[in-house]
Structures are given as structure tokens and as C-alpha cells.
Design a protein around this motif. Sequence first.
Motif, PDB file in Angstrom:
ATOM      1  N   VAL A 145       5.621  21.440  -6.380  1.00  0.00           N
ATOM      2  CA  VAL A 145       5.200  22.723  -5.810  1.00  0.00           C
ATOM      3  C   VAL A 145       5.115  22.657  -4.297  1.00  0.00           C
ATOM      4  CG1 VAL A 145       3.350  24.434  -5.740  1.00  0.00           C
ATOM      5  CG2 VAL A 145       3.984  23.353  -7.919  1.00  0.00           C
ATOM      6  N   CYS A 146       4.378  21.675  -3.759  1.00  0.00           N
ATOM      7  CA  CYS A 146       4.261  21.517  -2.320  1.00  0.00           C
ATOM      8  C   CYS A 146       3.684  20.141  -2.016  1.00  0.00           C
ATOM      9  CB  CYS A 146       3.395  22.603  -1.698  1.00  0.00           C
ATOM     10  SG  CYS A 146       1.636  22.422  -2.067  1.00  0.00           S
ATOM     11  N   LYS A 147       3.580  19.796  -0.741  1.00  0.00           N
ATOM     12  CA  LYS A 147       3.102  18.472  -0.354  1.00  0.00           C
ATOM     13  C   LYS A 147       1.659  18.227  -0.779  1.00  0.00           C
ATOM     14  CE  LYS A 147       5.963  16.879   3.473  1.00  0.00           C
ATOM     15  NZ  LYS A 147       5.961  16.419   4.879  1.00  0.00           N
ATOM     16  N   TRP A 148       0.838  19.265  -0.760  1.00  0.00           N
ATOM     17  CA  TRP A 148      -0.558  19.083  -1.136  1.00  0.00           C
ATOM     18  C   TRP A 148      -0.681  18.689  -2.605  1.00  0.00           C
ATOM     19  CZ3 TRP A 148      -4.195  20.983  -4.510  1.00  0.00           C
ATOM     20  CH2 TRP A 148      -5.537  20.699  -4.200  1.00  0.00           C
ATOM     21  N   PHE A 149       0.047  19.392  -3.474  1.00  0.00           N
ATOM     22  CA  PHE A 149       0.026  19.058  -4.892  1.00  0.00           C
ATOM     23  C   PHE A 149       0.663  17.690  -5.141  1.00  0.00           C
ATOM     24  CE2 PHE A 149      -0.340  23.749  -5.420  1.00  0.00           C
ATOM     25  CZ  PHE A 149      -1.493  23.764  -6.191  1.00  0.00           C
ATOM     26  N   ASP A 150       1.700  17.381  -4.372  1.00  0.00           N
ATOM     27  CA  ASP A 150       2.350  16.080  -4.497  1.00  0.00           C
ATOM     28  C   ASP A 150       1.371  14.962  -4.142  1.00  0.00           C
ATOM     29  OD1 ASP A 150       4.573  14.361  -4.944  1.00  0.00           O
ATOM     30  OD2 ASP A 150       4.885  14.207  -2.794  1.00  0.00           O
ATOM     31  N   ASP A 151       0.596  15.174  -3.074  1.00  0.00           N
ATOM     32  CA  ASP A 151      -0.392  14.186  -2.664  1.00  0.00           C
ATOM     33  C   ASP A 151      -1.490  14.031  -3.715  1.00  0.00           C
ATOM     34  OD1 ASP A 151      -1.818  12.503  -0.548  1.00  0.00           O
ATOM     35  OD2 ASP A 151      -3.297  14.079  -0.877  1.00  0.00           O
ATOM     36  N   LEU A 152      -1.945  15.150  -4.273  1.00  0.00           N
ATOM     37  CA  LEU A 152      -2.962  15.111  -5.323  1.00  0.00           C
ATOM     38  C   LEU A 152      -2.460  14.341  -6.546  1.00  0.00           C
ATOM     39  CD1 LEU A 152      -5.643  16.047  -6.636  1.00  0.00           C
ATOM     40  CD2 LEU A 152      -4.456  18.149  -7.315  1.00  0.00           C
ATOM     41  N   ALA A 153      -1.210  14.591  -6.905  1.00  0.00           N
ATOM     42  CA  ALA A 153      -0.628  13.896  -8.058  1.00  0.00           C
ATOM     43  C   ALA A 153      -0.564  12.393  -7.823  1.00  0.00           C
ATOM     44  CB  ALA A 153       0.764  14.445  -8.348  1.00  0.00           C
ATOM     45  N   LYS A 154      -0.141  11.993  -6.623  1.00  0.00           N
ATOM     46  CA  LYS A 154      -0.022  10.562  -6.315  1.00  0.00           C
ATOM     47  C   LYS A 154      -1.384   9.879  -6.243  1.00  0.00           C
ATOM     48  CE  LYS A 154       2.754  11.062  -2.717  1.00  0.00           C
ATOM     49  NZ  LYS A 154       3.640  10.744  -1.577  1.00  0.00           N
ATOM     50  N   ARG A 155      -2.384  10.569  -5.674  1.00  0.00           N
ATOM     51  CA  ARG A 155      -3.705   9.961  -5.483  1.00  0.00           C
ATOM     52  C   ARG A 155      -4.530   9.919  -6.759  1.00  0.00           C
ATOM     53  NH1 ARG A 155      -7.125  12.638  -3.321  1.00  0.00           N
ATOM     54  NH2 ARG A 155      -6.061  14.611  -2.846  1.00  0.00           N
ATOM     55  N   VAL A 156      -4.427  11.005  -7.557  1.00  0.00           N
ATOM     56  CA  VAL A 156      -5.365  11.167  -8.670  1.00  0.00           C
ATOM     57  C   VAL A 156      -4.687  11.196 -10.039  1.00  0.00           C
ATOM     58  CG1 VAL A 156      -7.173  12.652  -9.633  1.00  0.00           C
ATOM     59  CG2 VAL A 156      -6.912  12.449  -7.147  1.00  0.00           C
ATOM     60  N   LEU A 157      -3.735  12.108 -10.206  1.00  0.00           N
ATOM     61  CA  LEU A 157      -3.197  12.364 -11.546  1.00  0.00           C
ATOM     62  C   LEU A 157      -2.382  11.200 -12.100  1.00  0.00           C
ATOM     63  CD1 LEU A 157      -2.184  16.122 -11.107  1.00  0.00           C
ATOM     64  CD2 LEU A 157      -4.385  15.144 -11.805  1.00  0.00           C
ATOM     65  N   TRP A 158      -1.498  10.629 -11.270  1.00  0.00           N
ATOM     66  CA  TRP A 158      -0.719   9.485 -11.753  1.00  0.00           C
ATOM     67  C   TRP A 158      -1.620   8.282 -12.009  1.00  0.00           C
ATOM     68  CZ3 TRP A 158       3.602   9.950 -14.041  1.00  0.00           C
ATOM     69  CH2 TRP A 158       4.560  10.878 -13.640  1.00  0.00           C
ATOM     70  N   LYS A 159      -2.665   8.155 -11.225  1.00  0.00           N
ATOM     71  CA  LYS A 159      -3.619   7.059 -11.430  1.00  0.00           C
ATOM     72  C   LYS A 159      -4.286   7.184 -12.796  1.00  0.00           C
ATOM     73  CE  LYS A 159      -7.747   5.022  -9.258  1.00  0.00           C
ATOM     74  NZ  LYS A 159      -8.675   5.117  -8.098  1.00  0.00           N
ATOM     75  N   GLU A 160      -4.734   8.399 -13.129  1.00  0.00           N
ATOM     76  CA  GLU A 160      -5.370   8.611 -14.428  1.00  0.00           C
ATOM     77  C   GLU A 160      -4.366   8.454 -15.566  1.00  0.00           C
ATOM     78  OE1 GLU A 160      -8.559   8.783 -14.840  1.00  0.00           O
ATOM     79  OE2 GLU A 160      -8.829   8.687 -12.665  1.00  0.00           O
ATOM     80  N   PHE A 161      -3.120   8.856 -15.327  1.00  0.00           N
ATOM     81  CA  PHE A 161      -2.080   8.651 -16.341  1.00  0.00           C
ATOM     82  C   PHE A 161      -1.914   7.165 -16.647  1.00  0.00           C
ATOM     83  CE2 PHE A 161       2.320   7.336 -17.065  1.00  0.00           C
ATOM     84  CZ  PHE A 161       2.542   7.928 -18.303  1.00  0.00           C
ATOM     85  N   CYS A 162      -1.832   6.346 -15.594  1.00  0.00           N
ATOM     86  CA  CYS A 162      -1.666   4.902 -15.774  1.00  0.00           C
ATOM     87  C   CYS A 162      -2.857   4.304 -16.518  1.00  0.00           C
ATOM     88  CB  CYS A 162      -1.500   4.212 -14.425  1.00  0.00           C
ATOM     89  SG  CYS A 162       0.044   4.585 -13.566  1.00  0.00           S
ATOM     90  N   ARG A 163      -4.046   4.737 -16.149  1.00  0.00           N
ATOM     91  CA  ARG A 163      -5.257   4.214 -16.800  1.00  0.00           C
ATOM     92  C   ARG A 163      -5.311   4.585 -18.274  1.00  0.00           C
ATOM     93  NH1 ARG A 163     -10.130   5.426 -12.432  1.00  0.00           N
ATOM     94  NH2 ARG A 163      -9.902   3.501 -11.233  1.00  0.00           N
ATOM     95  N   THR A 164      -4.795   5.756 -18.604  1.00  0.00           N
ATOM     96  CA  THR A 164      -4.789   6.194 -19.999  1.00  0.00           C
ATOM     97  C   THR A 164      -3.702   5.508 -20.794  1.00  0.00           C
ATOM     98  OG1 THR A 164      -5.632   8.365 -19.320  1.00  0.00           O
ATOM     99  CG2 THR A 164      -4.650   8.220 -21.508  1.00  0.00           C
ATOM    100  N   ARG A 165      -2.518   5.357 -20.185  1.00  0.00           N
ATOM    101  CA  ARG A 165      -1.366   4.773 -20.888  1.00  0.00           C
ATOM    102  C   ARG A 165      -1.538   3.269 -21.105  1.00  0.00           C
ATOM    103  NH1 ARG A 165       4.028   6.045 -22.254  1.00  0.00           N
ATOM    104  NH2 ARG A 165       3.190   8.157 -22.318  1.00  0.00           N
ATOM    105  N   ALA A 166      -2.084   2.553 -20.126  1.00  0.00           N
ATOM    106  CA  ALA A 166      -2.224   1.089 -20.236  1.00  0.00           C
ATOM    107  C   ALA A 166      -3.583   0.675 -19.675  1.00  0.00           C
ATOM    108  CB  ALA A 166      -1.080   0.409 -19.481  1.00  0.00           C
ATOM    109  N   PRO A 167      -4.675   0.991 -20.382  1.00  0.00           N
ATOM    110  CA  PRO A 167      -6.022   0.771 -19.833  1.00  0.00           C
ATOM    111  C   PRO A 167      -6.354  -0.692 -19.526  1.00  0.00           C
ATOM    112  CG  PRO A 167      -6.106   1.395 -22.168  1.00  0.00           C
ATOM    113  CD  PRO A 167      -4.712   1.637 -21.705  1.00  0.00           C
ATOM    114  N   LYS A 168      -6.032  -1.612 -20.422  1.00  0.00           N
ATOM    115  CA  LYS A 168      -6.348  -3.026 -20.191  1.00  0.00           C
ATOM    116  C   LYS A 168      -5.538  -3.589 -19.031  1.00  0.00           C
ATOM    117  CE  LYS A 168      -7.765  -4.115 -24.928  1.00  0.00           C
ATOM    118  NZ  LYS A 168      -7.480  -4.928 -26.145  1.00  0.00           N
ATOM    119  N   MET A 169      -4.278  -3.204 -18.976  1.00  0.00           N
ATOM    120  CA  MET A 169      -3.405  -3.654 -17.898  1.00  0.00           C
ATOM    121  C   MET A 169      -3.909  -3.143 -16.553  1.00  0.00           C
ATOM    122  SD  MET A 169       0.675  -2.904 -17.622  1.00  0.00           S
ATOM    123  CE  MET A 169       1.576  -2.986 -16.071  1.00  0.00           C
ATOM    124  N   MET A 170      -4.303  -1.869 -16.484  1.00  0.00           N
ATOM    125  CA  MET A 170      -4.780  -1.292 -15.223  1.00  0.00           C
ATOM    126  C   MET A 170      -6.109  -1.909 -14.796  1.00  0.00           C
ATOM    127  SD  MET A 170      -2.418   0.619 -14.265  1.00  0.00           S
ATOM    128  CE  MET A 170      -1.196  -0.289 -15.202  1.00  0.00           C
TER     129      MET A 170
END
Length: 248
Positions: A47-72
Motif C-alpha cells: 500500500v505505502c511505505k508506512w504499511f511496509d515499515d509496519l509489516a517489516k517491524r511487527v507483522l512479519w515478526k509475529e508471523f515468524c514467531r507463530t510459524r516457528a516459535p521454538k526456533m524464533m
Amino acid sequence: MIITKQYRCIHSSSCQCTKGHLSEVVIFLVFQQLNWNPKLIASLSCVCKWFDDLAKRVLWKEFCRTRAPKMMLDMQSSGSHNVDGNWRALGMLLIYCSGCKKSGLFNSIHIPGHFVHRTRFSRTSGKSFLLPQCRTDVLYVSDPCEHLDQGEEGDVGFFRGVFKSFSMSKVRKMLIKKAAQLHPTEVCPYCKAKLWSMLQAKMIPQSASCRLGAYEDCIEYYVCLNGHMLGICTLLPLSDSEEASEFE
């Protein structure tokens, strides 16, 4: 629906797309209910740089933690609140097989990249890809993604992985000590960083082919400056690979 990425918007106070904009907390709660769906996170990033930054800082982090919790949990146990190369790159590595193209990184046949539903990453398997003097390093490696009956190439397997705290790893120190050359043109498909060839550096142990169930002289992998690993191998027929595992 294909969303074209827009880079002009920086989501400043004068930006038009701030009107009626939801707060970070609301977006967080929405994506939590969506179980951190990676396709929707990717769409939001466009959508825009602000949403891109939010995704990189927060959303992808939570995705990784959910997908591979022990590894993260292990990846962050050294006290770091981030990972090398950013969370989006790691999120893509967890779910995307990069494939290969002719005259590309592996100079092989063309096999398109694709998303994978589920992949197992193993710290124990990672030890098999490290020379004995580097086995205090922590490396998570996936099971090979099998692409069978590829003509003269036979049964091809792609694997990928990630180092914990790569900047302090013995593998990195050894590559630098060997004055290993970075690939002149190709970059990591996950974070766009330069790549070292472990084959050219002569740092592929025999145990790697045993772990993969692959021919010893048909395995190659690269490690990028951020510690992401990607590789290719020619898989042994099932009966032969079972035999090979006895010698691991």
C-alpha cells in the motif's frame, strides 16, 4: 487482486492516505485474528511505505514467531530483538522455495520458485552442514524440497536455512580468513545481500550429503552476508539414500 507497490507515500502528516487510517494496535489485532496470514501481510506492504515499515517491524515478526516459535525463541535468546536481514526476509525463507534459473546461481535447469505449505527446520540437521571446527555455530536447515524427474538433473532437492547471530559465527570468520569471494552478480533471494559459495570456499562437509540423502559431488550451497543459506542437491534414489544415512 494485484496491488502495485507505491513508494512515493511516506505517511507523513500531509499524506492523503492517513485520513481514516487505523492505528498500529488495531492493525495488529486484525492480523492476529487472521493468524498472521503471509499473503495478506504482503498485500498490506504494497500500500505505502508506512504499511511496509509496519509489516517489516511487527507483522512479519509475529508471523515468524507463530510459524516457528521454538526456533524464533532460540534465535533471539542471545538478547537480540531483531534478526539479521529483517523479519520479512526470515518470514519468506520459512515459506518460500527459491528454485533456480538457467545461468543463475546454480547454473542449472529452470525450476520456478514457489510457496510451501509447511517446512521443518532443524538445528540438529544444521550441524551436518558445518565443518567440525564450526559446529558450535547454530544453523537451522530445512528438509529438502523435492522436485522429481528433472531430466538429466535427476531428482533435485532445494534446501534453505539461517544462522543464529551470523555476524559472530565461526563460519563467517573462516570465510573472511579464506578471503572467499562474493558472487559477482547474484544475491540472496530473501534479503538481496551478497553471497558466499561454500563449495568454492571448500567448506561443505561430507555429512551434508548424508543428511540430505544426496550424491556427495552434487551438492552446493551459498550463505549470504545476513546468514541466510540456500542450496541445491541431486537426491539419491530412496533405497540408496536409506543406505547412505547409516554412514552419517
